[in-house]
Design an enzyme around this catalytic site. Structure first.
Site, short mmCIF file in Angstrom:
data_model
loop_
_atom_site.label_atom_id
_atom_site.label_comp_id
_atom_site.label_asym_id
_atom_site.label_seq_id
_atom_site.Cartn_x
_atom_site.Cartn_y
_atom_site.Cartn_z
N SER A 140 0.84 -1.21 0.00
CA SER A 140 0.00 0.00 0.00
C SER A 140 0.87 1.25 0.00
O SER A 140 1.96 1.26 0.59
CB SER A 140 -0.87 0.03 1.25
N TYR A 153 -1.57 -0.53 10.26
CA TYR A 153 -1.70 -0.87 8.83
C TYR A 153 -0.42 -0.51 8.08
O TYR A 153 0.16 -1.33 7.37
CB TYR A 153 -2.91 -0.12 8.25
#
Ligand code: NDP
Length: 248
Positions: A140, A153
């Site tokens: 990501s 995350y």
């Protein structure tokens, strides 16, 4: 094989691979969603092998990987795409060890399990005289930025980047490449709640040079490239596809 290939970015990757002539194994936990994706991919003319598998469960991964090899004879590429989003609701000082661990289990441990199964298979093939193979992590853009209330995350995705860099170096001698795709904000179920937030929409969308969020289709081209001979010399890289967001 594409983990999380029944929805979102994983399904976008599976569609592109099918259209390019690959036989594809899609893995997910939800049987209905997996059956729907299987149907859709078959209707595009794809050869599809669905597996119900929770990729945080190492035994389940090894079982599903064995079944995939049995079905196709060999696995040429492994996309570790399944993962969990951060939510952005809880502050760091409130983060529980359970939330932290669950995030790493979903994003990083899962990649460890599927990449290890795939790498063992690919190395054995190489030792038998058939080198090659592709490991691709869907990481990501969040690995590159400090995103408040999402540190677990971002940390799990940064670790995925480190993982592919190391695997790219270690497995090069077998002709196996390892890379990561770093998507920007993309319109999938994972991001639906975030995109529904007016404040987020007003702050983020104008910052994206392309002036739109990514779509699952935006990651199909890079997936086909990584599965093709064109990427044979491209390894240990983290490729950002974010509409230009990280450049400004
Ligand atoms: P979606 O929520 O649309 O899809 C997630 C997919 O992962 C589903 O297919 C889901 O299937 C599967 N999945 C989740 N957990 C597991 C598990 N434990 N075992 C097996 N399958 C699992 O999300 P996206 O398509 O947006 O996300 C895909 C990847 O892209 C993720 O790694 C995410 O972090 C990354 N990403 C997404 C961005 C975005 O803005 N959307 C931005 C940057 C990266 P099922 O529920 O059936 O198990």
């Amino acid at each position: 094989m594409v983990t999380g290939g029944n929805a979102g970015i994983g399904l976008g990757i599976a569609r592109a691979l099918c259209d390019a002539g690959c036989a594809v194994s899609i893995w997910g936990r939800n049987p209905e969603r997996t059956a729907r994706a299987e149907q859709e991919l078959r209707s595009r003319g794809g050869e599809v092998h669905p597996r119900i598998c929770d990729v945080t469960d190492r035994d389940a991964v090894e079982r599903a990987f064995g079944e995939t090899v049995q079905r196709f004879g060999r696995v040429d590429g492994c996309f570790a795409n399944a993962g969990a989003g951060g939510g952005g609701r809880t502050s760091f000082i409130e983060r529980t060890p359970e939330e932290w661990r669950a995030m790493f289990a979903a994003n990083l441990d899962s990649a460890f399990h599927v990449f290890q199964a795939a790498a063992r298979h690919m190395v054995a093939n190489a030792e038998a005289g058939k080198p090659g193979g592709r490991l691709v992590a869907v990481s990501s853009m969040g690995a590159l930025f400090g995103v408040a209330r999402n540190e677990h995350y971002g940390a799990s995705k940064s670790a995925m980047n480190a993982l592919v860099r190391a695997l790219g170096v270690e497995l090069a001698r077998y002709g196996i490449t390892a890379n990561a795709i770093l998507p920007g904000y993309s319109a999938t179920e994972m991001a639906a709640e975030l995109f529904a937030n007016e404040k987020f929409e007003k702050a983020v969308k104008p910052r994206i040079p392309m002036r739109r969020y990514g779509t699952p289709e935006d990651y199909g081209g890079i997936a086909v490239y990584f599965m093709s001979d064109a990427s044979a010399y491209h390894t240990a890289d983290c490729v950002v596809i974010d509409g230009g967001y990280s450049a400004c």
